[in-house]
Each structure stands twice: as structure tokens, then as C-alpha cells.
Enzyme design. Structure first.
Site, mmCIF file in Angstrom:
data_model
loop_
_atom_site.group_PDB
_atom_site.id
_atom_site.type_symbol
_atom_site.label_atom_id
_atom_site.label_comp_id
_atom_site.label_asym_id
_atom_site.label_seq_id
_atom_site.Cartn_x
_atom_site.Cartn_y
_atom_site.Cartn_z
ATOM 1 N N ASN A 157 1.422 -1.227 -0.181
ATOM 2 C CA ASN A 157 0.015 0.279 -0.254
ATOM 3 C C ASN A 157 1.213 1.246 0.160
ATOM 4 O O ASN A 157 0.512 2.497 -0.383
ATOM 5 C CB ASN A 157 -0.983 0.122 1.467
ATOM 6 C CG ASN A 157 -0.606 0.107 2.811
ATOM 7 O OD1 ASN A 157 1.030 -0.617 2.327
ATOM 8 N ND2 ASN A 157 -0.935 0.627 3.512
ATOM 9 N N PRO A 181 9.468 -6.802 -0.927
ATOM 10 C CA PRO A 181 9.105 -5.628 -1.070
ATOM 11 C C PRO A 181 7.466 -6.750 -1.968
ATOM 12 O O PRO A 181 7.849 -7.941 -2.228
ATOM 13 C CB PRO A 181 8.642 -5.064 -2.562
ATOM 14 C CG PRO A 181 10.163 -5.736 -2.990
ATOM 15 C CD PRO A 181 11.411 -6.802 -2.200
ATOM 16 N N GLU A 256 5.217 -3.280 12.407
ATOM 17 C CA GLU A 256 4.201 -2.323 12.143
ATOM 18 C C GLU A 256 2.746 -3.059 11.159
ATOM 19 O O GLU A 256 3.607 -3.509 10.671
ATOM 20 C CB GLU A 256 5.287 -1.482 11.143
ATOM 21 C CG GLU A 256 5.714 -0.807 11.845
ATOM 22 C CD GLU A 256 5.229 0.119 12.780
ATOM 23 O OE1 GLU A 256 6.865 1.029 13.563
ATOM 24 O OE2 GLU A 256 4.405 1.158 12.676
ATOM 25 N N LEU A 257 2.019 -3.177 12.768
ATOM 26 C CA LEU A 257 1.148 -4.564 11.532
ATOM 27 C C LEU A 257 -0.578 -3.184 11.420
ATOM 28 O O LEU A 257 -0.353 -2.454 11.327
ATOM 29 C CB LEU A 257 0.734 -5.749 12.546
ATOM 30 C CG LEU A 257 1.931 -5.820 12.705
ATOM 31 C CD1 LEU A 257 1.477 -7.105 14.005
ATOM 32 C CD2 LEU A 257 2.504 -6.951 11.969
ATOM 33 N N CYS A 290 -2.808 1.597 6.882
ATOM 34 C CA CYS A 290 -3.121 1.599 8.338
ATOM 35 C C CYS A 290 -3.648 2.143 9.257
ATOM 36 O O CYS A 290 -4.224 2.151 10.212
ATOM 37 C CB CYS A 290 -1.345 0.310 8.522
ATOM 38 S SG CYS A 290 -0.444 2.441 8.558
ATOM 39 N N GLU A 465 8.906 3.927 14.650
ATOM 40 C CA GLU A 465 9.359 4.118 12.721
ATOM 41 C C GLU A 465 9.693 5.802 12.680
ATOM 42 O O GLU A 465 8.644 6.107 13.268
ATOM 43 C CB GLU A 465 9.373 3.112 11.694
ATOM 44 C CG GLU A 465 9.300 2.346 11.748
ATOM 45 C CD GLU A 465 8.686 1.092 10.446
ATOM 46 O OE1 GLU A 465 7.684 2.245 10.077
ATOM 47 O OE2 GLU A 465 9.144 0.678 10.032
HETATM 48 N N1 NAD Z 1 1.309 -0.376 10.720
HETATM 49 C C1 NAD Z 1 2.232 -0.170 9.781
HETATM 50 O O1 NAD Z 1 2.990 1.058 9.282
HETATM 51 C C2 NAD Z 1 1.281 -0.562 8.257
HETATM 52 C C3 NAD Z 1 1.746 0.657 7.358
HETATM 53 C C4 NAD Z 1 0.813 -0.472 6.160
HETATM 54 C C5 NAD Z 1 0.667 -1.543 6.423
HETATM 55 N N2 NAD Z 1 -0.038 -1.816 7.118
HETATM 56 C C6 NAD Z 1 -0.930 -3.263 7.018
HETATM 57 O O2 NAD Z 1 -0.615 -3.970 5.961
HETATM 58 C C7 NAD Z 1 -1.486 -4.807 5.469
HETATM 59 C C8 NAD Z 1 -1.992 -4.480 3.843
HETATM 60 O O3 NAD Z 1 -0.552 -4.921 3.257
HETATM 61 P P1 NAD Z 1 -0.163 -6.526 2.383
HETATM 62 O O4 NAD Z 1 -1.980 -7.001 2.292
HETATM 63 O O5 NAD Z 1 1.278 -6.076 1.842
HETATM 64 O O6 NAD Z 1 -0.165 -7.088 4.097
HETATM 65 P P2 NAD Z 1 0.449 -8.887 4.226
HETATM 66 O O7 NAD Z 1 0.835 -8.883 5.299
HETATM 67 O O8 NAD Z 1 -0.469 -9.672 3.202
HETATM 68 O O9 NAD Z 1 2.132 -8.591 3.060
HETATM 69 C C9 NAD Z 1 2.774 -7.552 3.778
HETATM 70 C C10 NAD Z 1 4.465 -7.828 3.142
HETATM 71 O O10 NAD Z 1 4.170 -9.914 3.785
HETATM 72 C C11 NAD Z 1 5.332 -10.248 3.092
HETATM 73 N N3 NAD Z 1 4.435 -11.732 2.904
HETATM 74 C C12 NAD Z 1 3.437 -11.742 3.064
HETATM 75 N N4 NAD Z 1 2.928 -13.404 3.967
HETATM 76 C C13 NAD Z 1 4.747 -13.146 4.396
HETATM 77 C C14 NAD Z 1 4.543 -15.248 4.712
HETATM 78 N N5 NAD Z 1 4.240 -16.130 4.778
HETATM 79 N N6 NAD Z 1 6.176 -15.210 4.946
HETATM 80 C C15 NAD Z 1 6.800 -13.654 4.437
HETATM 81 N N7 NAD Z 1 6.245 -12.299 3.766
HETATM 82 C C16 NAD Z 1 5.172 -12.518 3.860
HETATM 83 C C17 NAD Z 1 3.960 -9.892 1.707
HETATM 84 O O11 NAD Z 1 4.130 -10.431 0.528
HETATM 85 C C18 NAD Z 1 4.010 -8.192 1.415
HETATM 86 O O12 NAD Z 1 5.320 -8.067 1.344
HETATM 87 C C19 NAD Z 1 -2.754 -3.727 6.536
HETATM 88 O O13 NAD Z 1 -3.074 -5.169 7.182
HETATM 89 C C20 NAD Z 1 -2.139 -2.649 6.807
HETATM 90 O O14 NAD Z 1 -3.302 -2.176 8.203
HETATM 91 C C21 NAD Z 1 0.287 -1.535 8.211
HETATM 92 O O1 LIG Z 2 -0.147 2.168 6.112
HETATM 93 C C1 LIG Z 2 0.094 2.826 7.212
HETATM 94 C C2 LIG Z 2 1.601 3.709 6.071
HETATM 95 O O2 LIG Z 2 2.020 3.650 7.654
HETATM 96 C C3 LIG Z 2 1.267 5.359 5.957
HETATM 97 S S1 LIG Z 2 1.406 6.211 6.854
HETATM 98 O O3 LIG Z 2 3.091 6.569 6.868
HETATM 99 O O4 LIG Z 2 0.330 7.262 7.388
HETATM 100 O O5 LIG Z 2 1.387 7.077 5.905
#
Ligand code: NAD
Ligand SMILES: O=C[C@H](O)CS(=O)(=O)O
Length: 485
Positions: A157, A181, A256-257, A290, A465
Site C-alpha cells: 500500500n 517488497p 508495524e501491523l 493502516c 519508525e
Molecule cells: N503499521 C503500519 O505502519 C502499516 C503500514 C502499511 C500497511 N500495514 C498493514 O499491512 C496490511 C496490508 O498490506 P499487505 O496486504 O501487503 O499485508 P500482508 O501482510 O499480506 O503482506 C505484507 C508483506 O508481507 C509479505 N508476506 C506475506 N506473507 C508472508 C509470509 N508468510 N512470509 C514472508 N512474507 C510474507 C507480503 O509479500 C508483503 O511483502 C494491512 O493490514 C495494513 O494495516 C501496516
Molecule cells: O499504511 C500505513 C502507512 O504507515 C502509511 S502512512 O505512514 O500513514 O503514510
């Protein structure tokens, strides 16, 4: 195939390991979520390449950590300047692979670059201490040392900013990096690695492994003994898996979940400001962030006024291909995301909620364009109360007391961001203190910047972060007793 870029070298075709760009007949495709068209093919790396990357990072770390802080700072600054000077091309790459509007993509590039700039500066401010010891002929000395090889796994995202937010502090601390990535959005990350190479950052300091099999690559990253830290941004479910996998080698971890952000509008709020803040924090990246507003709690006394203004503002949001001028809402990332958002709205309506879709949004062309929607009369019995929506859907609940609003807001396993609008100073301190989140926006929702400690609590993760604290996760403190003085 190639995109229309001013600097065509930014579009890379595969992983970079020890400075070498991977080429392979085994490729995976990158699609534009706005059009469904294949925009690139990328060499498909796996466990073998992940292992090679870890060993390359380990070798490069010997020299990198011995560089002076000033030298690391200068190289990071050079990277920052190249990112900024290529920002327009990087934004086109990002919009093409991820879908967000071009203006948002440009903002992400500059936001990610701000972390590189910040940690180029902070690299020169990693300090230890000399502490008085129990005996007069002793001194207690502490020094900060890099943890070593860092593995970074990032989401689709924010494919550039999340990577920059990890690599910059890692390099500033004297660490080297292996990064993976998301397979949906590898192009932004690969372009960043190319610019790092152009900035003079030595081979092996940043290694990017892009492939379809995330588990295979992540399995090496989480279990290889040479990897000393894992930093992950993504869903809570995957974060739990990675933590389990990292336990065997006691890796330092930061997570960061997922989020489930409350947005509370009290009866003393500035309603127009609250509507503007809600639009900004709900619909950014089509709701796929997120820290997006996930649950909107409005006091009974102002619910009608707030909801009316919110519906009017949502109707003005232009939906379309993010590359087009004026588009505010792009497509969702894939069909699974679209299905999830649709099912959440259907479930809410089946349980008594009302979905309001502006007339202009009812006939959208394109499989992944979900219409910006306001859901009213929502209750805690609906799935949408507990799920991260990750779509352009604003769900409105009502409350009648401050205590009820806090209880509703905290009724979730997540705790990343929370927002509220009130002009009562006592209430501001009470509510900001009571919300179980890592970050609170009070009368403002623009909480993400390089100078603030970004991170969550509960099942939204741990670690921070950015900010003065952003280096801590990449450093170990060593204590030395200087005796016999
Ligand atoms: N807290 C934050 O700063 C933050 C920022 C952005 C996104 N997010 C969260 O991320 C989620 C959306 O992003 P997404 O769909 O890419 O998440 P995701 O957890 O599906 O994937 C994130 C990353 O992990 C990898 N991945 C998935 N399964 C894996 C495994 N078994 N082993 C190793 N790597 C693996 C994916 O390829 C990707 O690169 C949402 O829940 C969002 O809230 C959190
Ligand atoms: O998806 C959450 C990221 O951390 C986006 S942002 O840092 O709020 O721009």
C-alpha cells in the site's frame, strides 16, 4: 514493456544482490490495478537468492559499519537528493503498480524521502555515555553498535515509503539490509535500490529480493542465523507468523501491523474541521492505509449534521485511474480486496445499516473501483466493527457519553492510530490518555511524518519508525567497565 519515464533506467527487471541485477527467464508480472494490464515482468527470485542476499549483506557490513558516521550520512544524503530529483518518475511508477492518485504517489515519494533525509542527519547523532561507577578507579562507558544484517519485509500500500522508513535508519545505524517488497508492487522498491547504487552506496549494503513466493524468501529472512533483525510492515496475521519464525534465532523484531482506527466526534467539536479530517484520513489511498479511519463515532447531538456534511463531501470525490488529473479515489489493489470490502458492506446492511453511495459513483467502469460509500446506523454486531476495512467506506456509529465513546474506541485487539475532535481541553487530555493506541490525532489527522515516532500497541505491533527513537531498533547498547584507572 516499459513505462513512459524521463529516466528509463528507473524501471528495473529484477532483484539486486551484491550490486548485481538478477535476470531470469522465470518471471512474474506486475499489473496496473486501474486497467488490469500487465505493465512489467520481473525476474522471480526465491530462497536461493534470499540466501545469497543475506551473505552479501553480511560481507558488505564489515566495511559499512566501519565507515565514519559522516560518510554514511553523506551517502544517505546523496540518495535523498537523487530520490527527490527523480520524484516525478517514481510517482508514475508507484501509481502504475499500486493505483493511488498521482498526487498521492508524489506525496508518498517525498514522505519516504523525508525519512532518508532525517536519518542522514541522525546518523551523526548516535551517542553513548560515560557514567560514574561504584569505585573511583572505574568508569562505566556505553557505546551504540549496529545490530548487523537487517531483513525488511514491506507491504503494497506504500511500496516506497515503507521501504525508505526501514532502510534509512538501518543504514544510518551502520547496518546492511536484505529487503522483500510485496509482489504486487516491486517496481518502486527496485527503483529505490537503483538510485541508492547511483548515490554511491556500496554493493551489498542494500539487497532487494523480489519474487512471488513470499514464504520462501521470508523463511530465509526469518531463520537465517546471519540475520540479526526483522522489521516488518504488513498485516497482523503475517506479523504473527514472522515473529514465530524469528524466535528460533532470537532476532530483534519490530512490527508495524494492522489497524482499526476510531474517529470520535464529540458534541463540542468543530464539525466542518471534523468532516475535513475524516475525508483526509478515511479516503487516502482509497482507504488502504493502516492508519485510515475505520470506525466513526459521532455524539448523538451532532450525528445528523456531521453525517449530512460527510455524505456531501464524499459525493465530491472523483473516482478513476490515478494517473488522470483530479482523481481522488483510485482502484483497490486486487479482486480479493474488492470482495472483502463488498462483503463487509453487505453484512452491515443485512444487520440493519444503511449504505449511501453518491449518484455519480453508482456506475463505475473497471473491476476494482469500489464506490466511496457512507454506512450509517452501524452497530458493534457488524463484522465491519472488528475488521480493517481497507477500502473507501466510512462507517458511522453513535454514542451519548465520553465514557461510552472511549469504551467503543478501545473495544478492539488493534491499537495503531486514533483520532478525535473536541474543543474542551480537559476532555482532550482525558481522551488522548485513555485511547489504547500508539498515535493520537487531536483535531487533526495528519499524524504521519518523519519527526514523529510512528507505531502501535496491542496487536498493531511494537517498535517505532521515525523521530529521535527511530534508530533504537537498529542499535545495540554495549556497556564497558573501564577499571584500574
Ligand atoms: N503499521 C503500519 O505502519 C502499516 C503500514 C502499511 C500497511 N500495514 C498493514 O499491512 C496490511 C496490508 O498490506 P499487505 O496486504 O501487503 O499485508 P500482508 O501482510 O499480506 O503482506 C505484507 C508483506 O508481507 C509479505 N508476506 C506475506 N506473507 C508472508 C509470509 N508468510 N512470509 C514472508 N512474507 C510474507 C507480503 O509479500 C508483503 O511483502 C494491512 O493490514 C495494513 O494495516 C501496516
Ligand atoms: O499504511 C500505513 C502507512 O504507515 C502509511 S502512512 O505512514 O500513514 O503514510
Amino acid at each position: 514493456m516499459s513505462l513512459t519515464l524521463t529516466n528509463s533506467k528507473l524501471q528495473r527487471q529484477g532483484s539486486v544482490i551484491d550490486g548485481a541485477w538478477l535476470q531470469s527467464s522465470d518471471e512474474f508480472v506486475v499489473e496496473n490495478p486501474a486497467t488490469g494490464q500487465v505493465v512489467a515482468t520481473v525476474a522471480n527470485a526465491g530462497a536461493a537468492e534470499a540466501e545469497a542476499a543475506v551473505l552479501a549483506a553480511e560481507r558488505a557490513g564489515v566495511q559499512w559499519r566501519e565507515f565514519s558516521a559522516k560518510k554514511r550520512s553523506t551517502l544517505l544524503k546523496a540518495w535523498y537528493e537523487l530520490v527527490v530529483s527523480n520524484a516525478n518518475d517514481l510517482a508514475v511508477l508507484l501509481t502504475t503498480e499500486q493505483g493511488k492518485p498521482l498526487a498521492e504517489a508524489k506525496a508518498e515519494i517525498l514522505y519516504g524521502a523525508s525519512y532518508i533525509e532525517w536519518f542522514a542527519e541522525q546518523a551523526k547523532r548516535i551517542e553513548g555515555a560515560v557514567i560514574p561507577a561504584p569505585a573511583s578507579n572505574q568508569r562505566i562507558v556505553t557505546v551504540k553498535q549496529p545490530v548487523g544484517v537487517v531483513a525488511a519485509i514491506t507491504p503494497w500500500n506504500f511500496p516506497m515509503a515503507m521501504l525508505a522508513r526501514k532502510i534509512a535508519p538501518a543504514l544510518a545505524a551502520g547496518c546492511t539490509v536484505v529487503a522483500k517488497p510485496a509482489k504486487e508492487t516491486p517496481l518502486s522498491a527496485l527503483a529505490m535500490a537503483y538510485l541508492a547504487q547511483e548515490a554511491g552506496i556500496p554493493p551489498g549494503v542494500i539487497n532487494l529480493v523480489t519474487g512471488q513466493d513470499s514464504s520462501a524468501i521470508g523463511g530465509v529472512f526469518t531463520q537465517h542465523p546471519s540475520v540479526k533483525k526483522l522489521t516488518f510492515t504488513g498485516s497482523t496475521a503475517v506479523g504473527k507468523t514472522l515473529l514465530e519464525q524469528s524466535a528460533a534465532t532470537i532476532k530483534k523484531c519490530s512490527m508495524e501491523l494492522g489497524g482499526n482506527a476510531p474517529f470520535i466526534v464529540f458534541d463540542d467539536a468543530d464539525i466542518d474541521a471534523a468532516v475535513a479530517g475524516c475525508i483526509a484520513a478515511k479516503f487516502r489511498n482509497a482507504g488502504q492505509t493502516c492508519v485510515c479511519v475505520n470506525r466513526i463515532f459521532v455524539h448523538d447531538k451532532v450525528k445528523a449534521a456531521f453525517t449530512k456534511k460527510l455524505v456531501e463531501a464524499v459525493a465530491k470525490l472523483k473516482v478513476g485511474d490515478g494517473i488522470e488529473e483530479g482523481v481522488a479515489i483510485g482502484p483497490l489493489i486486487n479482486a480479493a480486496a474488492f470482495k472483502k470490502v463488498s462483503e463487509l458492506v453487505i453484512d452491515a446492511c443485512n444487520k440493519g445499516a444503511k449504505a449511501i453511495v453518491a449518484e455519480g459513483h453508482t456506475h463505475l467502469n473497471g473491476a476494482l473501483f469500489y464506490p466511496p460509500t457512507v454506512v450509517t446506523e452501524a452497530t458493534t454486531q457488524m463484522d465491519v466493527f472488528n475488521e480493517e476495512i481497507f477500502g473507501p467506506v466510512a462507517v458511522v456509529y453513535s454514542f451519548s457519553s465520553e465514557e461510552e465513546a472511549i469504551a467503543l474506541a478501545n473495544n478492539t485487539p488493534f491499537g495503531l492510530a486514533g483520532y478525535f475532535y473536541s474543543r474542551d481541553i480537559g476532555r482532550v487530555w482525558r481522551v488522548a490518555s485513555a485511547l489504547e493506541v500508539g498515535m493520537v490525532g487531536v483535531n487533526d489527522t495528519a499524524i504521519s511524518n518523519e519527526m514523529a515516532p510512528f507505531g502501535g500497541v496491542k496487536e498493531s505491533g511494537f517498535g517505532r519508525e521515525g523521530s529521535q527513537m527511530g534508530l533504537d531498533d537498529y542499535l545495540e547498547t554495549k556497556y564497558m567497565l573501564m577499571g584500574g584507572l
